[in-house]
Design a protein around this motif. Structure first.
Motif, PDB file in Angstrom:
ATOM      1  N   SER A   1      10.825   5.400  -5.698  1.00  0.00           N
ATOM      2  CA  SER A   1      12.187   5.508  -5.352  1.00  0.00           C
ATOM      3  C   SER A   1      12.119   5.356  -3.805  1.00  0.00           C
ATOM      4  O   SER A   1      13.292   4.596  -3.336  1.00  0.00           O
ATOM      5  CB  SER A   1      12.988   6.423  -5.862  1.00  0.00           C
ATOM      6  OG  SER A   1      12.202   7.762  -5.457  1.00  0.00           O
ATOM      7  N   SER A   2      11.170   5.878  -2.981  1.00  0.00           N
ATOM      8  CA  SER A   2      11.375   5.792  -1.561  1.00  0.00           C
ATOM      9  C   SER A   2      11.066   4.433  -0.907  1.00  0.00           C
ATOM     10  O   SER A   2      11.953   4.067  -0.170  1.00  0.00           O
ATOM     11  CB  SER A   2      10.469   6.697  -0.955  1.00  0.00           C
ATOM     12  OG  SER A   2      10.627   8.005  -1.258  1.00  0.00           O
ATOM     13  N   ALA A   3      10.199   3.669  -1.912  1.00  0.00           N
ATOM     14  CA  ALA A   3       9.857   2.522  -1.535  1.00  0.00           C
ATOM     15  C   ALA A   3      11.119   1.161  -1.826  1.00  0.00           C
ATOM     16  O   ALA A   3      11.694   0.551  -0.980  1.00  0.00           O
ATOM     17  CB  ALA A   3       8.837   1.818  -2.053  1.00  0.00           C
ATOM     18  N   MET A   4      11.847   1.633  -2.835  1.00  0.00           N
ATOM     19  CA  MET A   4      12.956   0.814  -3.173  1.00  0.00           C
ATOM     20  C   MET A   4      14.196   1.295  -2.116  1.00  0.00           C
ATOM     21  O   MET A   4      14.908   0.208  -1.491  1.00  0.00           O
ATOM     22  CB  MET A   4      13.323   1.499  -4.645  1.00  0.00           C
ATOM     23  CG  MET A   4      14.812   0.784  -4.871  1.00  0.00           C
ATOM     24  SD  MET A   4      15.753   1.575  -6.343  1.00  0.00           S
ATOM     25  CE  MET A   4      16.174   3.036  -5.432  1.00  0.00           C
ATOM     26  N   PHE A   5      14.323   2.467  -1.597  1.00  0.00           N
ATOM     27  CA  PHE A   5      15.258   2.475  -0.840  1.00  0.00           C
ATOM     28  C   PHE A   5      15.088   2.020   0.812  1.00  0.00           C
ATOM     29  O   PHE A   5      15.944   1.520   1.663  1.00  0.00           O
ATOM     30  CB  PHE A   5      15.676   4.122  -0.369  1.00  0.00           C
ATOM     31  CG  PHE A   5      16.495   4.884  -1.643  1.00  0.00           C
ATOM     32  CD1 PHE A   5      17.619   4.249  -1.945  1.00  0.00           C
ATOM     33  CD2 PHE A   5      15.920   5.918  -2.217  1.00  0.00           C
ATOM     34  CE1 PHE A   5      18.451   4.816  -3.159  1.00  0.00           C
ATOM     35  CE2 PHE A   5      16.734   6.477  -3.338  1.00  0.00           C
ATOM     36  CZ  PHE A   5      17.695   6.011  -3.767  1.00  0.00           C
ATOM     37  N   GLU A   6      13.793   1.977   1.130  1.00  0.00           N
ATOM     38  CA  GLU A   6      13.437   1.420   2.213  1.00  0.00           C
ATOM     39  C   GLU A   6      13.475  -0.161   2.067  1.00  0.00           C
ATOM     40  O   GLU A   6      14.310  -0.589   3.110  1.00  0.00           O
ATOM     41  CB  GLU A   6      11.786   1.574   2.410  1.00  0.00           C
ATOM     42  CG  GLU A   6      11.318   0.925   3.914  1.00  0.00           C
ATOM     43  CD  GLU A   6       9.712   1.079   3.694  1.00  0.00           C
ATOM     44  OE1 GLU A   6       9.140   0.366   4.595  1.00  0.00           O
ATOM     45  OE2 GLU A   6       9.114   1.832   3.149  1.00  0.00           O
ATOM     46  N   MET A   7      13.352  -0.922   0.929  1.00  0.00           N
ATOM     47  CA  MET A   7      13.768  -2.150   0.768  1.00  0.00           C
ATOM     48  C   MET A   7      15.207  -2.576   0.795  1.00  0.00           C
ATOM     49  O   MET A   7      15.672  -3.326   1.579  1.00  0.00           O
ATOM     50  CB  MET A   7      13.114  -2.455  -0.694  1.00  0.00           C
ATOM     51  CG  MET A   7      13.327  -3.912  -0.757  1.00  0.00           C
ATOM     52  SD  MET A   7      12.568  -4.521  -2.577  1.00  0.00           S
ATOM     53  CE  MET A   7      13.155  -6.325  -2.363  1.00  0.00           C
TER      54      MET A   7
ATOM     55  N   LYS B   1       0.786  -1.244  -0.183  1.00  0.00           N
ATOM     56  CA  LYS B   1      -0.055  -0.004  -0.096  1.00  0.00           C
ATOM     57  C   LYS B   1       1.083   1.103   0.019  1.00  0.00           C
ATOM     58  O   LYS B   1       0.459   2.303  -0.459  1.00  0.00           O
ATOM     59  CB  LYS B   1      -0.932   0.002   1.245  1.00  0.00           C
ATOM     60  CG  LYS B   1      -1.980   1.082   0.999  1.00  0.00           C
ATOM     61  CD  LYS B   1      -2.982   0.838   2.406  1.00  0.00           C
ATOM     62  CE  LYS B   1      -4.169   2.023   2.149  1.00  0.00           C
ATOM     63  NZ  LYS B   1      -5.194   1.915   3.093  1.00  0.00           N
ATOM     64  N   ASN B   2       1.933   1.259   0.627  1.00  0.00           N
ATOM     65  CA  ASN B   2       2.743   2.380   0.767  1.00  0.00           C
ATOM     66  C   ASN B   2       3.179   2.576  -0.896  1.00  0.00           C
ATOM     67  O   ASN B   2       3.591   3.732  -0.904  1.00  0.00           O
ATOM     68  CB  ASN B   2       4.148   2.097   1.573  1.00  0.00           C
ATOM     69  CG  ASN B   2       3.819   2.260   3.139  1.00  0.00           C
ATOM     70  OD1 ASN B   2       2.801   2.723   3.381  1.00  0.00           O
ATOM     71  ND2 ASN B   2       4.604   1.667   3.956  1.00  0.00           N
ATOM     72  N   VAL B   3       3.840   1.372  -1.470  1.00  0.00           N
ATOM     73  CA  VAL B   3       4.523   1.661  -2.880  1.00  0.00           C
ATOM     74  C   VAL B   3       3.143   2.397  -3.740  1.00  0.00           C
ATOM     75  O   VAL B   3       3.501   3.134  -4.345  1.00  0.00           O
ATOM     76  CB  VAL B   3       4.436   0.160  -3.300  1.00  0.00           C
ATOM     77  CG1 VAL B   3       4.928   0.564  -4.834  1.00  0.00           C
ATOM     78  CG2 VAL B   3       5.792  -0.303  -2.730  1.00  0.00           C
ATOM     79  N   LYS B   4       1.874   1.796  -3.604  1.00  0.00           N
ATOM     80  CA  LYS B   4       0.869   2.610  -4.332  1.00  0.00           C
ATOM     81  C   LYS B   4       0.489   3.801  -4.047  1.00  0.00           C
ATOM     82  O   LYS B   4       0.406   4.589  -5.021  1.00  0.00           O
ATOM     83  CB  LYS B   4      -0.076   1.548  -4.243  1.00  0.00           C
ATOM     84  CG  LYS B   4      -0.321   0.210  -4.905  1.00  0.00           C
ATOM     85  CD  LYS B   4      -1.377  -0.622  -4.974  1.00  0.00           C
ATOM     86  CE  LYS B   4      -1.295  -1.986  -5.329  1.00  0.00           C
ATOM     87  NZ  LYS B   4      -2.528  -2.936  -5.620  1.00  0.00           N
ATOM     88  N   ASN B   5       0.644   4.212  -2.773  1.00  0.00           N
ATOM     89  CA  ASN B   5       0.546   5.653  -2.377  1.00  0.00           C
ATOM     90  C   ASN B   5       1.509   6.416  -3.006  1.00  0.00           C
ATOM     91  O   ASN B   5       1.233   7.713  -3.087  1.00  0.00           O
ATOM     92  CB  ASN B   5       0.443   5.542  -0.714  1.00  0.00           C
ATOM     93  CG  ASN B   5      -1.075   5.262  -0.194  1.00  0.00           C
ATOM     94  OD1 ASN B   5      -2.030   5.238  -0.856  1.00  0.00           O
ATOM     95  ND2 ASN B   5      -0.794   4.784   1.027  1.00  0.00           N
ATOM     96  N   GLU B   6       2.655   6.143  -2.920  1.00  0.00           N
ATOM     97  CA  GLU B   6       3.833   6.889  -3.520  1.00  0.00           C
ATOM     98  C   GLU B   6       3.547   7.061  -5.036  1.00  0.00           C
ATOM     99  O   GLU B   6       3.822   7.945  -5.596  1.00  0.00           O
ATOM    100  CB  GLU B   6       5.288   6.247  -3.319  1.00  0.00           C
ATOM    101  CG  GLU B   6       6.611   6.984  -3.823  1.00  0.00           C
ATOM    102  CD  GLU B   6       7.662   6.143  -3.492  1.00  0.00           C
ATOM    103  OE1 GLU B   6       8.678   6.740  -3.768  1.00  0.00           O
ATOM    104  OE2 GLU B   6       7.852   4.941  -2.825  1.00  0.00           O
ATOM    105  N   LEU B   7       3.142   5.974  -5.721  1.00  0.00           N
ATOM    106  CA  LEU B   7       3.061   5.930  -7.149  1.00  0.00           C
ATOM    107  C   LEU B   7       1.907   6.941  -7.313  1.00  0.00           C
ATOM    108  O   LEU B   7       1.808   7.814  -8.541  1.00  0.00           O
ATOM    109  CB  LEU B   7       2.718   4.607  -7.626  1.00  0.00           C
ATOM    110  CG  LEU B   7       3.663   3.544  -7.712  1.00  0.00           C
ATOM    111  CD1 LEU B   7       3.296   2.373  -8.381  1.00  0.00           C
ATOM    112  CD2 LEU B   7       5.012   4.095  -8.225  1.00  0.00           C
ATOM    113  N   ILE B   8       0.773   7.069  -6.611  1.00  0.00           N
ATOM    114  CA  ILE B   8      -0.519   7.771  -6.844  1.00  0.00           C
ATOM    115  C   ILE B   8       0.153   9.454  -6.745  1.00  0.00           C
ATOM    116  O   ILE B   8      -0.622  10.202  -7.549  1.00  0.00           O
ATOM    117  CB  ILE B   8      -1.392   7.597  -5.991  1.00  0.00           C
ATOM    118  CG1 ILE B   8      -2.248   6.429  -6.076  1.00  0.00           C
ATOM    119  CG2 ILE B   8      -2.572   8.759  -5.858  1.00  0.00           C
ATOM    120  CD1 ILE B   8      -2.946   5.695  -4.744  1.00  0.00           C
TER     121      ILE B   8
END
Length: 294
Positions: free
Chosen positions: A191-197, A5-12
């Motif tokens: 990118s934020s989700a990528m760095f978190e991962m 959901k975090n990823v999708k919210n970032e994309l939105i």
């Protein structure tokens, strides 16, 4: 809130500089939605903001009004456009007709970033990614077989090779390699989700190394204890039956040293005796042999 959901919210929240990219985003949301034909076009999602974005972009680029339906428990949001005239209008905007199998129309990509936006739209409609703390899995659940093949071809243009399987009639395009998932997140603009991962990966790696070191140290301690027990048992047998004076002076000194330091490793005994580790080991072996021969 889940990682997916975090990823999708970032994309939105991505604001595209070119309208062609925003239109490509909508194309991805539409073609990978619940249905995409002259009989009906729509989307179903657990994220209200995705439904709102879909509604907004359909109006902006296709001039079609649609409404959002909320499930009784408020956990699902769906849009269904079932008027044939409106469906044909949306299909026409993206260069599709009701005839033929459904494949990606690459003419909808006007600039080099359009495909990135398209993949992002696909993920918003049918994608999910597991929390990297639990495992590595990112997938797109595609309703149409030829569309899934076409999508896999598109991803290969970014040097990404997904795996394909089938689950309950849906074609699943997925990645299980952490590096491939990070590449996909970056491609979509998350990118934020990528760095978190990546940060979670680093922490997991450090934790795993610490656990391996601890396990190794524990194993070494257990090995030392077992060896010490064998030595002491042999020395006590000699002491009881023959007495330590039965041993030569060098072996007698080693026997006394071992009795006084029951938990010491061979290296520690070497430091205490001034001998080499192999010298200590040799003398203890001789003591074991003598004990066995008594």
């Amino acid at each position: 809130m889940s990682f997916s959901k975090n990823v999708k919210n970032e994309l939105i929240k991505i604001e595209y500089e070119s309208s062609c990219c925003e239109r490509a985003l909508l194309y991805g949301m539409c073609i990978f939605g619940k249905c995409f034909s002259s009989m009906g076009i729509g989307i179903q999602t657990a994220n209200e903001n995705i439904a709102k974005l879909y509604k907004k972009l359909v109006k902006k680029y296709c001039n079609v009004d649609c409404s959002i339906k909320v499930s009784p428990k408020g956990k699902s949001f769906s849009i269904m456009i079932d008027e044939k005239k409106s469906c044909d209008k949306i299909l026409g905007v993206f260069g599709h007709t009701e005839k033929g199998s459904l494949r990606i129309n690459f003419s909808n990509f006007d600039c080099e970033k359009c495909m990135n936006a398209f993949v992002s739209g696909a993920f918003l409609s049918c994608g999910t990614v597991s929390s990297p703390e639990k495992g590595y899995h990112l997938e797109f659940s595609v309703a149409y077989h030829n569309l899934s093949k076409s999508f896999a071809t598109l991803l290969s243009e970014f040097d990404m090779t997904p795996k394909i399987s089938n689950r309950k009639g849906y074609n699943i395009i997925y990645f299980k390699d952490s590096e491939a998932i990070e590449d996909c997140l970056y491609l979509m603009g998350a990118s934020s989700a990528m760095f978190e991962m990546m940060n979670i990966e680093i922490v997991k790696d450090i934790r795993n190394k610490a656990n391996r070191t601890a396990n190794c140290e524990t194993a070494n301690i257990e090995k030392t204890v077992r060896a010490s027990y064998v030595h002491i048992e042999a020395i006590e047998k000699i002491l009881k039956v023959k007495g330590l004076s039965f041993l030569k002076e060098d072996l007698r000194k080693m026997a006394v040293l071992r009795l006084e330091n029951p938990e010491a490793s061979l290296s520690e005994l070497a430091n205490l005796s001034g001998l080499s580790r192999s010298g200590v080991n040799h003398r203890l072996k001789k003591i074991l042999e003598i004990s066995q021969n008594i």
